[in-house]
Design a protein around this motif. Structure first.
Motif, PDB file in Angstrom:
ATOM      1  N   GLU A 106       0.797  -1.136  -0.015  1.00  0.00           N
ATOM      2  CA  GLU A 106       0.039  -0.027   0.258  1.00  0.00           C
ATOM      3  C   GLU A 106       1.082   1.255   0.047  1.00  0.00           C
ATOM      4  N   LYS A 107       1.873   1.344   0.741  1.00  0.00           N
ATOM      5  CA  LYS A 107       2.732   2.446   0.938  1.00  0.00           C
ATOM      6  C   LYS A 107       3.542   2.833  -0.406  1.00  0.00           C
ATOM      7  N   ASN A 108       3.709   2.000  -1.291  1.00  0.00           N
ATOM      8  CA  ASN A 108       4.376   1.940  -2.473  1.00  0.00           C
ATOM      9  C   ASN A 108       3.445   1.966  -3.488  1.00  0.00           C
ATOM     10  N   LEU A 109       2.437   2.055  -3.364  1.00  0.00           N
ATOM     11  CA  LEU A 109       1.343   2.134  -4.475  1.00  0.00           C
ATOM     12  C   LEU A 109       0.904   3.506  -4.947  1.00  0.00           C
ATOM     13  N   THR A 110       1.122   3.873  -6.196  1.00  0.00           N
ATOM     14  CA  THR A 110       0.729   5.041  -6.794  1.00  0.00           C
ATOM     15  C   THR A 110      -0.028   4.797  -8.124  1.00  0.00           C
ATOM     16  N   PHE A 111      -0.932   5.826  -8.613  1.00  0.00           N
ATOM     17  CA  PHE A 111      -1.795   5.599  -9.761  1.00  0.00           C
ATOM     18  C   PHE A 111      -0.945   5.223 -10.860  1.00  0.00           C
ATOM     19  N   GLU A 112       0.303   6.115 -10.981  1.00  0.00           N
ATOM     20  CA  GLU A 112       1.237   5.844 -12.121  1.00  0.00           C
ATOM     21  C   GLU A 112       1.805   4.437 -12.075  1.00  0.00           C
ATOM     22  N   LYS A 113       2.146   4.022 -10.977  1.00  0.00           N
ATOM     23  CA  LYS A 113       2.813   2.599 -10.952  1.00  0.00           C
ATOM     24  C   LYS A 113       1.523   1.595 -11.236  1.00  0.00           C
ATOM     25  N   LEU A 114       0.514   1.604 -10.833  1.00  0.00           N
ATOM     26  CA  LEU A 114      -0.618   0.764 -11.138  1.00  0.00           C
ATOM     27  C   LEU A 114      -1.071   0.864 -12.788  1.00  0.00           C
ATOM     28  N   THR A 115      -0.826   1.863 -13.365  1.00  0.00           N
ATOM     29  CA  THR A 115      -1.005   2.093 -14.593  1.00  0.00           C
ATOM     30  C   THR A 115      -0.007   1.316 -15.611  1.00  0.00           C
ATOM     31  N   ALA A 116       1.333   1.390 -15.101  1.00  0.00           N
ATOM     32  CA  ALA A 116       2.219   0.768 -15.495  1.00  0.00           C
ATOM     33  C   ALA A 116       2.257  -0.555 -15.448  1.00  0.00           C
ATOM     34  N   TRP A 117       1.927  -1.137 -14.301  1.00  0.00           N
ATOM     35  CA  TRP A 117       1.895  -2.574 -14.171  1.00  0.00           C
ATOM     36  C   TRP A 117       0.936  -3.264 -14.869  1.00  0.00           C
ATOM     37  N   THR A 118      -0.211  -2.399 -15.293  1.00  0.00           N
ATOM     38  CA  THR A 118      -1.336  -3.289 -16.018  1.00  0.00           C
ATOM     39  C   THR A 118      -1.446  -3.121 -17.515  1.00  0.00           C
ATOM     40  N   LYS A 119      -0.258  -2.383 -18.014  1.00  0.00           N
ATOM     41  CA  LYS A 119      -0.086  -2.395 -19.496  1.00  0.00           C
ATOM     42  C   LYS A 119       0.064  -3.887 -19.900  1.00  0.00           C
ATOM     43  N   PRO A 120      -0.535  -3.878 -21.321  1.00  0.00           N
ATOM     44  CA  PRO A 120      -0.593  -5.253 -21.915  1.00  0.00           C
ATOM     45  C   PRO A 120       0.978  -5.926 -22.192  1.00  0.00           C
ATOM     46  N   ASP A 121       1.931  -5.126 -22.051  1.00  0.00           N
ATOM     47  CA  ASP A 121       3.220  -5.896 -22.057  1.00  0.00           C
ATOM     48  C   ASP A 121       3.648  -6.308 -21.030  1.00  0.00           C
ATOM     49  N   CYS A 122       2.953  -5.917 -19.896  1.00  0.00           N
ATOM     50  CA  CYS A 122       3.362  -6.578 -18.286  1.00  0.00           C
ATOM     51  C   CYS A 122       2.216  -7.510 -17.794  1.00  0.00           C
ATOM     52  N   MET A 123       0.999  -7.695 -18.507  1.00  0.00           N
ATOM     53  CA  MET A 123       0.047  -8.485 -18.037  1.00  0.00           C
ATOM     54  C   MET A 123       0.126  -9.706 -19.278  1.00  0.00           C
ATOM     55  N   LYS A 124       0.339 -11.011 -18.819  1.00  0.00           N
ATOM     56  CA  LYS A 124       0.425 -12.043 -19.709  1.00  0.00           C
ATOM     57  C   LYS A 124      -0.630 -12.881 -19.477  1.00  0.00           C
ATOM     58  N   SER A 125      -1.208 -13.488 -20.372  1.00  0.00           N
ATOM     59  CA  SER A 125      -2.418 -14.508 -20.297  1.00  0.00           C
ATOM     60  C   SER A 125      -1.660 -15.828 -19.775  1.00  0.00           C
ATOM     61  N   THR A 126      -2.246 -16.386 -18.540  1.00  0.00           N
ATOM     62  CA  THR A 126      -1.748 -17.436 -17.709  1.00  0.00           C
ATOM     63  C   THR A 126      -2.624 -18.440 -17.526  1.00  0.00           C
ATOM     64  N   GLU A 127      -2.475 -19.585 -17.623  1.00  0.00           N
ATOM     65  CA  GLU A 127      -3.226 -20.611 -16.991  1.00  0.00           C
ATOM     66  C   GLU A 127      -3.064 -20.919 -15.440  1.00  0.00           C
ATOM     67  N   VAL A 128      -3.962 -20.296 -14.399  1.00  0.00           N
ATOM     68  CA  VAL A 128      -3.567 -19.924 -13.027  1.00  0.00           C
ATOM     69  C   VAL A 128      -5.080 -20.608 -12.425  1.00  0.00           C
ATOM     70  N   GLU A 129      -4.562 -21.052 -11.144  1.00  0.00           N
ATOM     71  CA  GLU A 129      -5.633 -21.439 -10.237  1.00  0.00           C
ATOM     72  C   GLU A 129      -5.856 -20.256  -9.318  1.00  0.00           C
ATOM     73  N   VAL A 130      -7.115 -19.938  -9.167  1.00  0.00           N
ATOM     74  CA  VAL A 130      -7.667 -18.972  -8.417  1.00  0.00           C
ATOM     75  C   VAL A 130      -8.461 -19.192  -7.257  1.00  0.00           C
ATOM     76  N   LEU A 131      -7.957 -18.604  -6.032  1.00  0.00           N
ATOM     77  CA  LEU A 131      -8.712 -18.873  -4.995  1.00  0.00           C
ATOM     78  C   LEU A 131      -9.105 -17.359  -4.380  1.00  0.00           C
ATOM     79  N   LEU A 132     -10.671 -17.249  -4.283  1.00  0.00           N
ATOM     80  CA  LEU A 132     -10.919 -15.853  -4.137  1.00  0.00           C
ATOM     81  C   LEU A 132     -11.995 -15.886  -2.903  1.00  0.00           C
ATOM     82  N   PRO A 133     -11.823 -15.270  -1.996  1.00  0.00           N
ATOM     83  CA  PRO A 133     -12.892 -15.307  -0.904  1.00  0.00           C
ATOM     84  C   PRO A 133     -14.057 -14.826  -1.423  1.00  0.00           C
ATOM     85  N   LYS A 134     -15.163 -15.522  -0.867  1.00  0.00           N
ATOM     86  CA  LYS A 134     -16.511 -14.870  -1.163  1.00  0.00           C
ATOM     87  C   LYS A 134     -16.999 -13.847   0.158  1.00  0.00           C
TER      88      LYS A 134
END
Length: 349
Positions: free
Chosen positions: A243-271
């Motif tokens: 949280e302390k290191n989070l900025t909008f600029e960083k979040l934008t950069a992290w979610t760019k298409p060249d950073c996010m890769k389509s991956t087969e993943v097991e997702v466990l998410l709380p209801k």
């Protein structure tokens, strides 16, 4: 609208950090777009240093055409023909004996589709409060029922500016209920709690952010226009560190298409289901919006010719439910303008 989007993102992260500091052991859930929409309508009625402080608190550039940006955002949010339900509504509730400037009323209607409804706060404060709460409940499908708490409206109230937002979307890849079971969920490094954990294995966009040592997962809703972003710290890394290191600029950069890769993943998410209630005055003061809450300093002269108007209260309520089918969320913000304010120079506790 890109300028406003960047400003809204920056405001959202600043807001999140303050709320997390205030409630380090509690969940935090709010709608920055609801809060900023209500404040932007107040900004239409503000002048001088009051307006400058409000724009800075919202991370807005006063040289830009702020309100046309919000007009475009409103149109985008409420656009028809989507596979999800997302809508937002604004309204002004004014004391019938108070004369509001036509320029203010017309601008609120033009940019925010906010009509002014006349009520009698002087003669029927409680009935007016209930009427406003009913409007909010209707706009949020009954999820926000009591936005304005008891005694928040009185004979000194001149105007209540309200925003409501509602969302309901189904996952593009829904979770199978038969896989949901009780599992431990890590609250902190040393603490776990049992939760109903959903499970699925599918292809999603995933990234590892080495900078903060966390994984970033995108869970799209049907139509793939909107997504839920999940930021999960690596083992041994505290959420507060991320949280302390989070900025909008960083979040934008992290979610760019060249950073996010389509991956087969097991997702466990709380209801889960959350309902939160915030008095935003102290938060807004810490963001630099001080004068608006102080008699003698608040300049809301673009709202009404009546003198000594200032803000007395800013409330925000939110609701979210995440389950196997998707997400339902709602929020509302209410800003109360009164004819007289306390003379305090600091936040009220």
């Amino acid at each position: 609208m890109e300028t406003l989007s960047n400003a809204s993102g920056t405001f959202a992260i600043r807001l999140l950090k303050i709320l997390c500091q205030d409630n380090p052991t509690r969940n935090v859930f709010c709608s920055p777009v609801s809060i900023s929409s209500a404040l932007a309508m107040v900004l239409l009625g503000a002048k001088g240093n009051t307006a400058t402080q409000m724009a800075q608190a919202l991370s807005l550039n006063t040289e830009e055409d702020i309100h046309r940006g919000f007009q475009s955002l409103l149109a985008e949010v409420n656009k028809p023909g989507t596979q999800y339900l997302l809508r937002t509504a604004n309204r002004l509730f004014g004391e019938k004996t108070c004369q509001f400037l036509s320029t203010f009323k017309e601008s609120c209607l033009q940019f925010y589709h906010a009509e002014l409804e006349e009520l009698s706060f002087i003669k029927a404060a409680e009935e007016s409060r209930e009427h406003i709460n009913t409007w909010v409940s209707k706009k949020t499908e009954g999820k926000i029922e009591e936005l304005l708490p008891g005694s928040s409206i009185d004979a000194e109230t001149r105007l209540v500016l309200v925003n409501a937002v509602y969302f309901k979307g189904k996952w593009d890849e829904q979770f199978d209920e038969t896989y949901t079971r009780e599992m431990p969920f890590k609250i902190k490094q040393e603490e776990q709690r049992p939760v109903q954990m959903m499970y699925q294995e599918a292809t999603f966009k995933l990234a590892h952010v080495g900078e903060v040592r966390a994984q970033l997962l995108e869970l799209p809703y049907a139509g793939e226009e909107l997504s839920l972003l999940v930021l999960l710290p690596d083992d041994g890394v505290e959420l507060s560190t991320v949280e302390k290191n989070l900025t909008f600029e960083k979040l934008t950069a992290w979610t760019k298409p060249d950073c996010m890769k389509s991956t087969e993943v097991e997702v466990l998410l709380p209801k889960f289901k959350l309902q939160e209630d915030y008095d935003m005055e102290s938060v807004l003061r810490r963001l630099g919006m001080v004068d608006a809450f102080q008699q003698g300093k608040a300049d809301l002269s673009a709202m009404s010719a009546e003198g000594d108007l200032c803000l007395s209260k800013f409330v925000h309520k939110s609701f979210v439910e995440v389950n196997e089918e998707g997400t339902e969320a709602a929020a509302a913000s209410g800003c109360i303008v009164i004819a007289e304010c306390c003379m305090e120079s600091g936040p009220r506790w």
